[in-house]
Design an enzyme around this catalytic site. Structure first.
Site, PDB file in Angstrom:
ATOM      1  N   LYS A 114       0.819  -1.219   0.000  1.00 42.75           N
ATOM      2  CA  LYS A 114       0.000   0.000   0.000  1.00 42.75           C
ATOM      3  C   LYS A 114       0.848   1.262   0.000  1.00 42.75           C
ATOM      4  O   LYS A 114       0.453   2.284  -0.559  1.00 42.75           O
ATOM      5  CB  LYS A 114      -0.960   0.007   1.197  1.00 42.75           C
ATOM      6  N   LYS A 198      -5.127  -9.116  -6.400  1.00 37.30           N
ATOM      7  CA  LYS A 198      -6.297  -9.262  -5.526  1.00 37.30           C
ATOM      8  C   LYS A 198      -7.438  -8.331  -5.968  1.00 37.30           C
ATOM      9  O   LYS A 198      -7.184  -7.189  -6.340  1.00 37.30           O
ATOM     10  CB  LYS A 198      -5.864  -8.883  -4.100  1.00 37.30           C
ATOM     11  N   LYS A 201     -10.974  -2.791  -3.365  1.00 36.77           N
ATOM     12  CA  LYS A 201     -11.832  -1.599  -3.446  1.00 36.77           C
ATOM     13  C   LYS A 201     -11.107  -0.433  -4.104  1.00 36.77           C
ATOM     14  O   LYS A 201     -11.712   0.393  -4.768  1.00 36.77           O
ATOM     15  CB  LYS A 201     -12.190  -1.115  -2.041  1.00 36.77           C
TER      16      LYS A 201
HETATM   17  N1  AQP Z   1      -9.947 -10.086  -2.852  1.00 34.26           N
HETATM   18  C1  AQP Z   1     -10.291 -10.591  -1.667  1.00 34.26           C
HETATM   19  N2  AQP Z   1     -10.504 -11.914  -1.527  1.00 34.26           N
HETATM   20  C2  AQP Z   1     -10.877 -12.447  -0.327  1.00 34.26           C
HETATM   21  N3  AQP Z   1     -11.065 -11.701   0.789  1.00 34.26           N
HETATM   22  C3  AQP Z   1     -10.865 -10.369   0.695  1.00 34.26           C
HETATM   23  N4  AQP Z   1     -10.959  -9.369   1.585  1.00 34.26           N
HETATM   24  C4  AQP Z   1     -10.656  -8.198   0.991  1.00 34.26           C
HETATM   25  N5  AQP Z   1     -10.353  -8.401  -0.303  1.00 34.26           N
HETATM   26  C5  AQP Z   1     -10.467  -9.743  -0.525  1.00 34.26           C
HETATM   27  C6  AQP Z   1     -11.361  -9.564   2.978  1.00 34.26           C
HETATM   28  O1  AQP Z   1     -12.433  -8.678   3.253  1.00 34.26           O
HETATM   29  C7  AQP Z   1     -12.366  -8.276   4.626  1.00 34.26           C
HETATM   30  C8  AQP Z   1     -12.514  -6.794   4.715  1.00 34.26           C
HETATM   31  O2  AQP Z   1     -11.442  -6.165   4.046  1.00 34.26           O
HETATM   32  P1  AQP Z   1     -11.126  -4.656   4.368  1.00 34.26           P
HETATM   33  O3  AQP Z   1     -12.229  -3.816   3.959  1.00 34.26           O
HETATM   34  O4  AQP Z   1     -10.787  -4.528   5.781  1.00 34.26           O
HETATM   35  O5  AQP Z   1      -9.838  -4.263   3.587  1.00 34.26           O
HETATM   36  P2  AQP Z   1      -8.910  -4.864   2.530  1.00 34.26           P
HETATM   37  O6  AQP Z   1      -8.518  -6.250   2.829  1.00 34.26           O
HETATM   38  O7  AQP Z   1      -7.792  -3.912   2.429  1.00 34.26           O
HETATM   39  O8  AQP Z   1      -9.860  -4.820   1.272  1.00 34.26           O
HETATM   40  P3  AQP Z   1      -9.564  -4.265  -0.134  1.00 34.26           P
HETATM   41  O9  AQP Z   1     -10.765  -4.434  -0.966  1.00 34.26           O
HETATM   42  O10 AQP Z   1      -8.314  -4.843  -0.680  1.00 34.26           O
HETATM   43  O11 AQP Z   1      -9.389  -2.730   0.108  1.00 34.26           O
HETATM   44  P4  AQP Z   1      -8.224  -1.790  -0.370  1.00 34.26           P
HETATM   45  O12 AQP Z   1      -8.352  -1.677  -1.835  1.00 34.26           O
HETATM   46  O13 AQP Z   1      -8.528  -0.498   0.344  1.00 34.26           O
HETATM   47  O14 AQP Z   1      -6.947  -2.432   0.067  1.00 34.26           O
HETATM   48  C9  AQP Z   1     -11.031  -8.787   5.182  1.00 34.26           C
HETATM   49  O15 AQP Z   1     -11.273  -9.932   5.965  1.00 34.26           O
HETATM   50  C10 AQP Z   1     -10.264  -9.145   3.953  1.00 34.26           C
HETATM   51  O16 AQP Z   1      -9.393 -10.233   4.194  1.00 34.26           O
END
Ligand code: AQP
Length: 333
Positions: A114, A198, A201
């Site tokens: 990140k 992955k 968001k």
């Molecule tokens: N691609 C994914 N596959 C499986 N699980 C996922 N999670 C996120 N992306 C995937 C799981 O969703 C939960 C909440 O995630 P979060 O909102 O806390 O943040 P994150 O993991 O940082 O999600 P993003 O979508 O990847 O956000 P950004 O783009 O901001 O980094 C967690 O349990 C996570 O494991």
């Protein structure tokens, strides 16, 4: 034994199929299990580790609650609250941060990803994100944490921090060491545009993910445009290793329908991707459209969503305040 479940989701908008299949689907199952006590947290303190628009953040907090409820979590049975309201989270994060060595944090791959090339400009909050996550979990004497595979490393760190704090202060079992609950298969859903990245968001292209607020035509369009390779559908499991997009799409299908991957491979073996994509669109529309409609309905009732958050805050605060009081005493405050 009662399982104490804690997990969080960041209110950073665009909740997607990866969040649903990797985490929220599991939350729903656990919340319906009589032997589990569940706490689901909208982790807004984590969200501001990267810049957020304050108005949008407020909307995203409500949208995350709406997504939990629309997916099937009953707010009467589970605690749903937002993290910033319970001040024990920030306080515990500071105290635990004084036990956690920097060397451990330096190994966290999410920070490296990140922060990108310009680490010097990343916030201290982004760096210490996993310590706050440990505080969230440990305040509730959590026994199990359902998360996607991407959070595995943070959870291992949480376990190490709990043991280090216990050792530092000569305690045996004060901070409970939690177990991860990560689905065995398809715990990491990949981007529709790149099977090696992955689904996320913050990815700029909306075509890379299925949002939980997408309607039927958006879902069909995104699956139609999803990246594939030029070969027909794979005919055996071994082929998937070198075909990440096929693996991801089949994995999504299997996970949404709770079906066996080997059986799916047999069913679609040798067919064109277009045929498979039609079936995949259909199962996704069947699964996501009702959730999407319910989210939209709930978002029109802000009062109800705010009531859920207030009720959740009162319950969560009761538990967390007791634990932080003990922590304060232990460290000598
Ligand atoms: N691609 C994914 N596959 C499986 N699980 C996922 N999670 C996120 N992306 C995937 C799981 O969703 C939960 C909440 O995630 P979060 O909102 O806390 O943040 P994150 O993991 O940082 O999600 P993003 O979508 O990847 O956000 P950004 O783009 O901001 O980094 C967690 O349990 C996570 O494991």
């Amino acid at each position: 034994m009662v399982k104490k479940i804690f997990s969080g989701v960041q209110p950073t908008g665009n909740l997607h199929l990866g969040n649903y299949l990797g985490a929220i689907k599991n939350f729903v199952e656990l919340s319906n299990d009589q032997t589990s006590e569940c706490v689901f947290c909208v982790v807004d303190l984590h969200a501001i580790t990267v810049r957020q628009d304050p108005k949008e953040l407020q909307n995203n907090i409500r949208e995350t609650v709406a997504t939990f409820v629309a997916s099937g979590i009953d707010p009467k049975k589970s605690i749903i609250f937002n993290q910033s309201r319970v001040s024990a989270h920030s306080e515990a994060a500071w105290i635990l941060g004084c036990s956690a060595p920097m060397g451990w944090l330096n190994r966290m791959t999410q920070f490296k990803e990140k922060a990108g090339k310009d680490k010097e400009k990343a916030s201290i909050g982004l760096y210490s994100y996993p310590v706050l996550m440990a505080a969230d979990i440990l305040l509730y004497d959590t026994t199990h944490v359902p998360v996607g595979d991407d959070q595995k490393q943070h959870l291992e760190l949480c376990r190490d921090i709990a043991q280090k704090f216990n050792n530092d202060y000569g305690l045996t079992d004060f901070l409970k060491v939690p177990e991860p609950l990560i689905q065995k298969q398809f715990s990491r859903i990949m981007s529709l545009k790149d099977g090696l990245k992955k689904m996320s968001k913050s990815e700029i292209s909306d075509l890379s993910r299925i949002n939980l607020t997408d309607d039927k035509s958006q879902i069909v369009n995104k699956i139609k445009k999803a990246k594939t390779d030029p070969l027909p559908m794979p005919s055996n499991f071994g082929e998937l290793e070198k075909r990440p997009e096929a693996r991801n799409l089949l994995g999504i299908y299997a996970s949404v329908t709770n079906s066996n991957l080997e059986d799916l491979i047999k069913e679609f073996s040798g067919k064109n991707f277009s045929q498979f994509k039609e079936s995949l669109s259909q199962v996704l529309v069947d699964k996501i459209s009702p959730i999407s409609l319910e989210i939209k309905k709930l978002l029109n009732d802000k009062k109800y969503l705010d009531e859920i958050l207030l009720d959740g805050y009162e319950k969560a605060n009761k538990i967390a305040s007791k634990k932080i009081e003990n922590i304060r005493e232990i460290v000598g405050f």
